[in-house]
Design an enzyme around this catalytic site. Structure first.
Site, mmCIF file in Angstrom:
data_model
loop_
_atom_site.group_PDB
_atom_site.id
_atom_site.type_symbol
_atom_site.label_atom_id
_atom_site.label_comp_id
_atom_site.label_asym_id
_atom_site.label_seq_id
_atom_site.Cartn_x
_atom_site.Cartn_y
_atom_site.Cartn_z
ATOM 1 C CD GLU A 184 -5.177 -13.411 -28.908
ATOM 2 O OE1 GLU A 184 -4.183 -14.188 -28.919
ATOM 3 O OE2 GLU A 184 -5.326 -12.495 -29.725
ATOM 4 C CD GLU A 224 1.699 -14.382 -31.958
ATOM 5 O OE1 GLU A 224 1.024 -13.673 -31.189
ATOM 6 O OE2 GLU A 224 1.476 -14.471 -33.179
HETATM 7 C C1 LIG Z 1 -2.255 -10.658 -29.817
HETATM 8 S S1 LIG Z 1 -2.319 -9.121 -29.111
HETATM 9 C C2 LIG Z 1 -3.920 -9.132 -28.404
HETATM 10 C C3 LIG Z 1 -4.434 -7.773 -28.161
HETATM 11 C C4 LIG Z 1 -5.857 -7.705 -27.632
HETATM 12 N N1 LIG Z 1 -5.953 -8.290 -26.315
HETATM 13 C C5 LIG Z 1 -6.817 -8.386 -28.576
HETATM 14 O O1 LIG Z 1 -7.255 -9.489 -28.261
HETATM 15 O O2 LIG Z 1 -7.113 -7.811 -29.608
HETATM 16 C C6 LIG Z 1 -1.258 -9.336 -27.725
HETATM 17 C C7 LIG Z 1 -1.010 -8.069 -26.966
HETATM 18 O O3 LIG Z 1 -0.255 -8.404 -25.837
HETATM 19 C C8 LIG Z 1 0.770 -7.442 -25.659
HETATM 20 N N2 LIG Z 1 1.824 -8.128 -24.935
HETATM 21 C C9 LIG Z 1 2.546 -9.202 -25.343
HETATM 22 N N3 LIG Z 1 3.400 -9.570 -24.375
HETATM 23 C C10 LIG Z 1 3.212 -8.727 -23.355
HETATM 24 C C11 LIG Z 1 3.802 -8.608 -22.083
HETATM 25 N N4 LIG Z 1 4.779 -9.436 -21.697
HETATM 26 N N5 LIG Z 1 3.354 -7.656 -21.272
HETATM 27 C C12 LIG Z 1 2.383 -6.813 -21.644
HETATM 28 N N6 LIG Z 1 1.790 -6.856 -22.842
HETATM 29 C C13 LIG Z 1 2.198 -7.816 -23.681
HETATM 30 C C14 LIG Z 1 1.151 -7.035 -27.061
HETATM 31 O O4 LIG Z 1 1.762 -5.786 -27.084
HETATM 32 C C15 LIG Z 1 -0.219 -7.033 -27.724
HETATM 33 O O5 LIG Z 1 -0.822 -5.785 -27.541
#
Ligand SMILES: C[S@@+](CC[C@H](N)C(=O)[O-])C[C@H]1O[C@@H](n2cnc3c(N)ncnc32)[C@H](O)[C@@H]1O
Length: 855
Positions: A560, A569
């Site tokens: 997500e 994003e």
């Molecule tokens: C919008 S949040 C969603 C968090 C959770 N899955 C939820 O639905 O509540 C996106 C998450 O993806 C992580 N994230 C973004 N890009 C990433 C990457 N390239 N590798 C690992 N984690 C990533 C961010 O740190 C964040 O915790």
């Protein structure tokens, strides 16, 4: 989420005031007390008295008696110079105003004189009117009046129409300077109805000299639905969208079309005035408002700044009868279909039946929707979008996401379906013991991990579950959850997903081995590897450090990473990084696809905010903002509601309108179109060139050019952006106002996005708005570019359509992602038979490159 009881929701509070056309009293604290005891919150007061009015009329009459008729100079500039000796109104004296500065002043709305005519084509009348207004504003400011009601511009002078609005606007601009702490409300009718604009005794307008008027050729003037909006647009533009300039809107007995209502809903209406004559009577003779009026009030009351209601001509405030004015309003009550106030009072013994009705209406307001409760304080508030890739989110931000009552539910549904299908279709898994390997990438604090475990139990399909997260702080919580909630079932990987090498499984020794992988803490040690792009091919089934384990594929990858405009994003870029890890034959990504959508809007409040931010930040108009859109008007709509109480066939919802509101009077459904889409796994990522050190992101560039027919004239301040996503099969999420109720009603995780225009563009009636937009990348970051053109349609032949060209070419709704390939969504120039397009406006090419999203 906390439990919520709609019956305990207090709903919006109504602030109700009383207006009498000729109030002849000095307002003291005792008077205010009486006002409050009668259940009103405030009252209006004229700034000057009838004595002042008579004095000005006398002055003018003496002056005109001695005045020679104006003469043209040698080059005929009579119309552009005043060509008169100046007439100066002496300062106010004590008989000119009942107003005195005292404790009561702050509870009052001052009203400036309605008998002046700032728009008069006769410069003498216009100047005299200006002087009256300035004297009144200056004295109101001196007394400490905080709110002023200024009667709107007179739009008709014989054959002249709207000519003097600019004089009016200029005077208001001066008034804003003269009363630096006053909020100014321009009192406007909803539509321009020439017949309703009549002069009364003592008005200055009929005193305009004949030589300044155009002969009235007896052409009957029609009602112009957007005429008063047009005048307001000119006034606020001249005053540069001043933060202390608002609308006071008069609600007529017969409301105009929903197009017009929706336009006013987007404007800063801070006062809603309702005359006694706009009420109907119910069977018992009690004053009530029509359903359409109730619906409009309900919508207005849900705005960030709910308007105050001003009841006009509904009889005196009880207790002040003896000292109140002439009761002009009361005489209006004695219309043929309306009981006189005394009749009504006798019948009901209620001295303020109109007020009682409004208070009752307040009690009957529908409870707020989930998103309204969630978004309190965020309506029309500009926020910079999140950058979760480069910035580590705080726990509180995750907590807000996790309050969504729909998103996680829908993900669970999607995962359950995908697991069931996997089992039903007997697809081989990537795990040697037959478990489906599922990875949540970007796991945050783990809500999707919890949902995936539930889905596995629900579907009865065993999974080997992995959670990948790059935020080291959130990772601590993941470790804790694994111990306390997940029973150590999850293998955690702290890594950027783009450098993750994939799940590790023990090499198959014996067929059917059931041993789960990972040590007791469940933390995979692959994060100790230095990640190298390109060496990430689990297809090789690489053996890891001689431990008898090997990298394998992921069967179902769950993420997500969506922003308000789907890809903003950088979900595409992140998921590209794990593309190779997905099972090449049967692998599934949840979401499977997502698309970005937009539509042009009038958003005066947002425009004013962007303009004010530009003072300290020149990049402000080049930034896409996340906003809970409320006070906006869609300039291109997909259907044609036919106004007064007859729009029940329109079932579409509007983002800015709570679904709980009266459906029979919904605003027109916007024409929201699809900009572009992304699908995962992506089978079309071109091979990277070995010659380049950086990875090319060119395949994630997008471009679109879309055409939006605009039925009514308006001002385009920017674009409202939304997204839709297919999680799996028929499980979809949407913030698109056209589809959100059907796909994911009550989802609160995402507000729309707003792409502003530096300078608003005026759109003509039956015009066309063409938007060109790009998603750009330089392989280090991603940004958007957008540009708007406005076209007028000029008729070239008489044979063309009977319907208006804009209505005839509306694009209805927006297709789902699946339908995109079949749809040609490029703007088609010159496609309307019998019309030629003439470009009448073009915006800058805006670019968010400076604040682009770092990859
Ligand atoms: C919008 S949040 C969603 C968090 C959770 N899955 C939820 O639905 O509540 C996106 C998450 O993806 C992580 N994230 C973004 N890009 C990433 C990457 N390239 N590798 C690992 N984690 C990533 C961010 O740190 C964040 O915790």
């Amino acid at each position: 989420m906390e439990s919520y009881n709609p019956s305990e929701d207090p709903g919006p509070a109504f602030c109700v005031g009383h207006h009498e056309h000729n109030r002849l009293i000095s307002v003291t604290s005792e008077v205010i007390q009486q006002v409050h005891e009668s259940n009103y919150d405030m009252m209006t007061v004229p700034i000057t008295t009838s004595h002042f009015h008579s004095r000005v009329l006398g002055l003018l009459s003496n002056y005109l008696a001695t005045l020679q008729s104006p003469s043209y100079d040698s080059i005929g500039t009579m119309a552009t110079t005043q060509n008169t000796r100046p007439l100066v109104i002496p300062p106010l004296s004590k008989t000119d105003s009942y107003l005195t500065p005292n404790d009561a002043t702050s509870q009052l709305v001052g009203v400036t004189s309605s008998w002046i005519d700032l728009c008069s084509p006769d410069p003498l009348i216009a100047d005299l009117s200006r002087q009256v207004l300035m004297l009144e504003v200056a004295y109101a400011a001196f007394c400490g009046i905080g709110y002023l009601l200024i009667p709107g511009p007179k739009l008709h002078h014989g054959a002249l129409h709207s000519e003097g609005v600019i004089y009016y606007a200029r005077a208001v601009q001066d008034a804003l300077k003269l009363g630096p702490y006053i909020q100014f409300h321009i009192w406007l009718q909803m539509v321009d109805n020439p017949e309703a604009e009549f002069d009364t005794m003592g008005d200055l307008a009929p005193l305009a000299r004949a030589e300044y008027l155009e002969p009235d050729e007896g052409v009957s003037l029609k009602v112009d639905p957007f005429g008063t909006w047009d005048a307001w647009d000119a006034i606020r533009k001249t005053c540069k969208y001043h933060t202390r300039l608002f609308v006071a809107l008069a609600m007529p007995k017969q409301l105009p079309s929903l197009y017009v209502q929706s336009r006013w809903h987007s404007e800063p209406v801070h006062l809603l005035t309702i005359d006694a004559s706009s009420f109907l009577k119910n069977q018992k003779g009690y004053p009530v408002l029509a359903k359409s009026h109730q619906a409009l009030i309900a919508k207005m009351m849900r705005l960030r700044t709910a308007p105050w209601i001003l009841l006009c001509g509904v009889g005196p405030i009880p207790g002040l009868e003896g000292i109140e004015g002439s009761g002009v309003g009361q005489s209006q009550l004695s219309g043929s279909d309306y009981p006189s106030l005394s009749q009504a009072n006798k019948k009901h013994n209620d001295p303020t039946p109109h007020l009682s009705y409004i208070r009752n209406l307040q009690q009957r307001q529908p409870p707020r929707t989930a998103i309204e409760r969630f978004g309190v304080g965020y309506q029309d508030y500009l926020q910079a979008p999140l950058q979760p890739l480069t910035v580590n989110l705080e726990s509180i931000t995750y907590e807000v996401f996790e309050k969504d009552p729909i998103k996680y539910e829908w993900y669970e549904k999607a995962i359950t379906k995908a697991l069931r299908d996997w089992a039903d279709q007997k697809k081989p898994t990537s795990h040697p013991d037959g478990k489906v390997i599922l990875a949540v990438v970007g796991a945050g604090r783990g809500p999707l991990v919890t949902r995936a475990l539930k889905a596995s139990a629900e579907a009865g399909v065993e999974i080997d579950i992995w959670a990948v997260e790059k935020n080291q702080n959130a990772f601590v919580l993941l470790q804790r959850h694994n111990e306390t909630i997940w029973d150590g079932k999850v293998t955690l990987v702290q890594s950027d997903m783009r450098s993750w090498k994939g799940p590790l499984v023990r090499r198959q020794q014996t067929k059917g081995a059931q041993e789960p992988v990972g040590d007791t803490l469940g933390i995979e040690d692959s994060l100790l590897y230095s990640p190298k792009k390109g060496a990430n091919d689990p297809g090789r089934a690489s053996e890891s450090r001689g431990l008898g384990v090997t990298h394998t594929h992921v069967d179902i990858i769950v993420s997500e990473l969506l922003g308000s405009f789907a890809d903003n994003e950088l979900s595409p870029e992140c998921l590209d990084g794990v593309n190779d890890l997905i099972n090449p034959t049967h692998g599934i990504s949840i979401p499977a696809s997502y698309s970005a959508h937009f539509t042009p809007v009038s958003a005066p409040k947002l425009h004013a905010d962007v303009v004010h931010q530009t003072v300290s930040n020149p990049a402000a108009p080049e930034t896409p903002y996340v906003v809970m859109l409320h006070a906006i008007d869609f300039l291109s709509t997909a259907d044609s509601p036919t106004g007064v109480e007859s729009s029940s066939s329109n079932n579409g919802n509007r983002a800015s309108t709570p679904s709980a509101s009266f459906t029979a009077t919904e605003f027109p459904t916007p024409n929201v179109q699809t900009a572009w889409s992304f699908s995962h796994p992506n089978l079309h990522i071109p091979p990277q060139s070995p010659m380049q050190s950086t990875i090319s992101n060119a395949h994630n560039v997008r471009q679109t050019r879309l055409s939006f027919p605009a039925q009514n004239r308006g001002a385009c301040h920017g674009l409202a952006g939304y997204f839709e996503t297919v999680l799996y099969g028929d499980v979809e999420l949407s913030t698109n106002p056209v589809t959100m109720d059907a796909k994911s009603a009550n989802m609160i995780s995402w507000f729309p996005i707003y792409f502003p225009l530096k300078t608003p563009l005026n759109v003509p009636e039956n015009g066309e708005i063409i938007v060109t937009m790009y998603r750009q990348t330089d392989d280090r970051k991603v940004w958007y570019e957008w540009m708007v053109e406005v076209y007028a349609l000029e008729r070239t032949s008489t044979s063309s359509a009977k319907a208006t060209p804009a209505a005839g070419n509306s694009r209805v709704g927006s297709p789902s992602v699946d339908g995109l390939k079949a749809k040609d969504n490029g703007a088609k120039p010159n496609s309307r038979a019998g019309y030629r397009r003439v470009r009448v406006g073009i915006s800058d090419l805006h670019s968010s490159i400076k604040d682009g999203c770092l990859m």
